[in-house]
Motif scaffolding. Structure first.
Motif, PDB file in Angstrom:
ATOM      1  N   HIS A 189       3.174  -8.920 -12.323  1.00  0.00           N
ATOM      2  CA  HIS A 189       2.635 -10.270 -12.502  1.00  0.00           C
ATOM      3  C   HIS A 189       1.130 -10.271 -12.768  1.00  0.00           C
ATOM      4  N   GLY A 190       0.563  -9.100 -12.910  1.00  0.00           N
ATOM      5  CA  GLY A 190      -0.872  -8.990 -13.129  1.00  0.00           C
ATOM      6  C   GLY A 190      -1.427  -7.869 -12.281  1.00  0.00           C
ATOM      7  N   ILE A 191      -2.308  -7.085 -12.850  1.00  0.00           N
ATOM      8  CA  ILE A 191      -2.922  -5.989 -12.101  1.00  0.00           C
ATOM      9  C   ILE A 191      -3.745  -6.562 -10.949  1.00  0.00           C
ATOM     10  N   ASN A 192      -3.514  -6.053  -9.745  1.00  0.00           N
ATOM     11  CA  ASN A 192      -4.263  -6.583  -8.604  1.00  0.00           C
ATOM     12  C   ASN A 192      -5.265  -5.570  -8.059  1.00  0.00           C
ATOM     13  N   TRP A 193      -5.447  -4.455  -8.781  1.00  0.00           N
ATOM     14  CA  TRP A 193      -6.386  -3.425  -8.334  1.00  0.00           C
ATOM     15  C   TRP A 193      -7.573  -3.313  -9.289  1.00  0.00           C
ATOM     16  N   ASP A 194      -7.862  -4.377 -10.033  1.00  0.00           N
ATOM     17  CA  ASP A 194      -8.938  -4.335 -11.035  1.00  0.00           C
ATOM     18  C   ASP A 194     -10.262  -4.877 -10.502  1.00  0.00           C
ATOM     19  N   SER A 195     -10.408  -4.896  -9.187  1.00  0.00           N
ATOM     20  CA  SER A 195     -11.714  -5.237  -8.635  1.00  0.00           C
ATOM     21  C   SER A 195     -12.640  -4.035  -8.754  1.00  0.00           C
ATOM     22  N   PRO A 196     -13.844  -4.220  -9.286  1.00  0.00           N
ATOM     23  CA  PRO A 196     -14.778  -3.087  -9.371  1.00  0.00           C
ATOM     24  C   PRO A 196     -15.232  -2.584  -8.008  1.00  0.00           C
ATOM     25  N   MET A 197     -14.916  -3.326  -6.944  1.00  0.00           N
ATOM     26  CA  MET A 197     -15.322  -2.932  -5.595  1.00  0.00           C
ATOM     27  C   MET A 197     -14.362  -1.922  -4.969  1.00  0.00           C
ATOM     28  N   PHE A 198     -13.129  -1.795  -5.510  1.00  0.00           N
ATOM     29  CA  PHE A 198     -12.168  -0.865  -4.930  1.00  0.00           C
ATOM     30  C   PHE A 198     -12.591   0.573  -5.220  1.00  0.00           C
ATOM     31  N   PRO A 199     -12.438   1.486  -4.265  1.00  0.00           N
ATOM     32  CA  PRO A 199     -12.880   2.870  -4.465  1.00  0.00           C
ATOM     33  C   PRO A 199     -12.025   3.614  -5.489  1.00  0.00           C
ATOM     34  N   PRO A 200     -12.608   4.601  -6.188  1.00  0.00           N
ATOM     35  CA  PRO A 200     -11.868   5.365  -7.199  1.00  0.00           C
ATOM     36  C   PRO A 200     -10.618   6.044  -6.649  1.00  0.00           C
ATOM     37  N   GLU A 201     -10.677   6.517  -5.395  1.00  0.00           N
ATOM     38  CA  GLU A 201      -9.533   7.197  -4.808  1.00  0.00           C
ATOM     39  C   GLU A 201      -8.323   6.261  -4.718  1.00  0.00           C
ATOM     40  N   HIS A 202      -8.604   5.009  -4.372  1.00  0.00           N
ATOM     41  CA  HIS A 202      -7.539   4.012  -4.286  1.00  0.00           C
ATOM     42  C   HIS A 202      -6.893   3.806  -5.654  1.00  0.00           C
ATOM     43  N   LYS A 203      -7.710   3.678  -6.673  1.00  0.00           N
ATOM     44  CA  LYS A 203      -7.186   3.423  -8.013  1.00  0.00           C
ATOM     45  C   LYS A 203      -6.453   4.636  -8.574  1.00  0.00           C
ATOM     46  N   ALA A 204      -6.907   5.836  -8.239  1.00  0.00           N
ATOM     47  CA  ALA A 204      -6.228   7.052  -8.694  1.00  0.00           C
ATOM     48  C   ALA A 204      -4.826   7.143  -8.088  1.00  0.00           C
ATOM     49  N   GLY A 205      -4.708   6.757  -6.828  1.00  0.00           N
ATOM     50  CA  GLY A 205      -3.403   6.760  -6.187  1.00  0.00           C
ATOM     51  C   GLY A 205      -2.453   5.779  -6.828  1.00  0.00           C
ATOM     52  N   ILE A 206      -2.964   4.628  -7.212  1.00  0.00           N
ATOM     53  CA  ILE A 206      -2.128   3.614  -7.859  1.00  0.00           C
ATOM     54  C   ILE A 206      -1.567   4.135  -9.172  1.00  0.00           C
ATOM     55  N   ALA A 207      -2.353   4.877  -9.932  1.00  0.00           N
ATOM     56  CA  ALA A 207      -1.871   5.444 -11.189  1.00  0.00           C
ATOM     57  C   ALA A 207      -0.629   6.301 -10.949  1.00  0.00           C
ATOM     58  N   GLN A 208      -0.617   7.055  -9.862  1.00  0.00           N
ATOM     59  CA  GLN A 208       0.540   7.882  -9.535  1.00  0.00           C
ATOM     60  C   GLN A 208       1.753   7.025  -9.180  1.00  0.00           C
ATOM     61  N   TYR A 209       1.511   5.930  -8.461  1.00  0.00           N
ATOM     62  CA  TYR A 209       2.622   5.064  -8.071  1.00  0.00           C
ATOM     63  C   TYR A 209       3.214   4.336  -9.279  1.00  0.00           C
ATOM     64  N   ILE A 210       2.360   3.929 -10.217  1.00  0.00           N
ATOM     65  CA  ILE A 210       2.860   3.290 -11.435  1.00  0.00           C
ATOM     66  C   ILE A 210       3.662   4.293 -12.262  1.00  0.00           C
ATOM     67  N   GLN A 211       3.198   5.539 -12.318  1.00  0.00           N
ATOM     68  CA  GLN A 211       3.961   6.575 -13.016  1.00  0.00           C
ATOM     69  C   GLN A 211       5.339   6.750 -12.372  1.00  0.00           C
ATOM     70  N   ASN A 212       5.393   6.675 -11.054  1.00  0.00           N
ATOM     71  CA  ASN A 212       6.672   6.749 -10.348  1.00  0.00           C
ATOM     72  C   ASN A 212       7.579   5.587 -10.740  1.00  0.00           C
ATOM     73  N   ALA A 213       7.015   4.391 -10.861  1.00  0.00           N
ATOM     74  CA  ALA A 213       7.810   3.226 -11.272  1.00  0.00           C
ATOM     75  C   ALA A 213       8.354   3.415 -12.682  1.00  0.00           C
ATOM     76  N   LEU A 214       7.536   3.922 -13.588  1.00  0.00           N
ATOM     77  CA  LEU A 214       7.979   4.156 -14.952  1.00  0.00           C
ATOM     78  C   LEU A 214       9.077   5.219 -15.003  1.00  0.00           C
ATOM     79  N   ARG A 215       9.032   6.155 -14.075  1.00  0.00           N
ATOM     80  CA  ARG A 215      10.015   7.227 -14.054  1.00  0.00           C
ATOM     81  C   ARG A 215      11.386   6.722 -13.578  1.00  0.00           C
ATOM     82  N   HIS A 216      11.414   5.693 -12.738  1.00  0.00           N
ATOM     83  CA  HIS A 216      12.663   5.296 -12.095  1.00  0.00           C
ATOM     84  C   HIS A 216      13.210   3.928 -12.504  1.00  0.00           C
ATOM     85  N   LEU A 217      12.383   3.055 -13.045  1.00  0.00           N
ATOM     86  CA  LEU A 217      12.854   1.728 -13.437  1.00  0.00           C
ATOM     87  C   LEU A 217      13.304   1.732 -14.904  1.00  0.00           C
ATOM     88  N   ASN A 218      14.378   0.987 -15.190  1.00  0.00           N
ATOM     89  CA  ASN A 218      14.839   0.902 -16.576  1.00  0.00           C
ATOM     90  C   ASN A 218      13.796   0.239 -17.467  1.00  0.00           C
TER      91      ASN A 218
END
Length: 371
Positions: free
Chosen positions: A112-141
């Protein structure tokens, strides 16, 4: 027997305020409300499974079954995964795809919209999200995204082989319900500014309050309405209500939470809409509704709002800071011709996002999903 389709989400019934007999008045909830009725039209039974900080509950609202899972004593991801294991039928993951979710094979996801696009969030947090989105792409139709922001993100940081696995399907507006005002204002010399958003940090309530201070001081003929839900006991809610109660111009400020079907009239009473989101935004319902009612929109240049507002054509696209919001609204207050031109183009823009288009595309997706 009617087939069930489970919808997994963090919010639907208003568990925030303990009012589970009503739908919370946010964009996500509106989306799932419309989607549930479309699922029923296709002969299936939607069952919404949601997180709840007030304990477990079973509820039915307008024929939609809702099951709340107590999330007060364990991690939200753990509860979300438990929801997925309990839900029957095919599943639609309507939130949390940026978390380490265990997906049921053959499911759909919605962003429904990216919710991690605040410039205040740390890079480590955003890097982890990239992995979770990749997991979603791997398993969702498929993942249906409401804006191009998420599609671009996935193309930039993730890998997937099917170019149609991510479906861009913007939010929509009923352009027959949300129409421009057909009446002459009682006081044509006054100007009414509408903030049609939840009272929350990400929706830009802080820069809006600061800009409102200056606008009310500079323009005695201006009134401002904050039309959005609050969460009782929330720190931002308490700060907003204190600001409202002690404001020197409180006679020209109004706060009102409307139902989905009451909002059209709120737009028709306004002259300018402000959508000052600072992060976490899709193709905002509020923005689409304001456009459909022929209002010029001052919008933050965040997320899916960039898909809707063309600066200088149907609104003004600005960095969502107090100064930029104040300046843009001031320009519109002082220039009636510009307000009218942007408003005319706003209505024309909304027609490209009519709900009939959304319904037809989602019907096609669901028919394939069900079969």
């Amino acid at each position: 027997m009617t087939r069930e389709i489970g919808i997994l989400t963090h919010s639907f019934a208003d568990a925030y305020n303990g009012k589970t007999d009503k739908i919370y008045g946010g964009g996500l909830e509106r989306y799932l409300y419309d989607l549930s009725f479309l699922i029923r039209e296709l002969g299936c039974q939607p069952v919404v499974h949601q997180l709840s900080g007030i304990g477990s509950f079973h509820q039915e609202v307008e024929g939609i079954r809702i099951i709340g899972y107590d999330s007060s004593k364990e991690g939200l991801v753990d509860v979300f995964n438990r929801m997925g294991s309990k839900a029957e039928g095919k599943l639609i993951y309507a939130s949390f795809i940026w978390q380490p979710i265990i997906y049921k094979p053959g499911s759909l996801g919605i962003c429904h919209g990216i919710n991690w696009d605040s410039p205040m969030f740390p890079p480590e947090h955003k890097a982890g999200i990239a992995q979770y989105i990749q997991n979603a792409l791997r398993h969702l139709n498929r993942i249906i995204t409401v804006d191009s922001h998420f599609l671009t993100y996935c193309r930039a940081v993730c890998s997937f082989t099917d170019p149609e696995q991510i479906v861009l399907l913007p939010n929509a507006v009923d352009t027959k319900e949300y129409v421009p005002a057909g009446h002459i204002k009682e006081n044509p010399d006054s100007l009414h500014i509408l903030y049609p958003r939840r009272i929350s940090i990400e929706r830009g309530i802080v820069p809006m309050m600061l800009a409102a201070d200056r606008l009310l001081e500079a323009y005695p003929h201006v009134t401002i309405e904050f039309a959005g839900e609050v969460i009782d006991g929330n720190l931002m809610t308490m700060a907003f209500l204190l600001w409202l109660d002690s404001h020197p111009h409180k006679g020209r400020i109004r706060h009102q939470a409307y139902t989905f079907h009451q909002m059209a009239e709120a737009y028709r009473q306004a002259d300018i809409a402000v959508i000052p989101t600072i992060f976490s935004e899709g193709t905002s319902y509020s923005c689409l509704e304001a456009l459909s009612c022929g209002l010029p929109v001052v919008s933050g240049n965040v997320g899916g709002l960039n898909d809707l507002i063309i600066d200088g054509f149907n609104g003004m696209l600005v960095t969502p800071t107090e100064e930029r919001i104040f300046t843009a609204v001031s320009v519109l207050i002082e220039n009636k011709g510009l307000r009218e031109r942007l408003g005319t183009n706003a209505r024309a823009t909304a027609l490209a996002f009519d709900k009939s288009i959304w319904r037809a595309k989602w019907s096609e997706i669901l028919s394939e999903f069900i079969s």
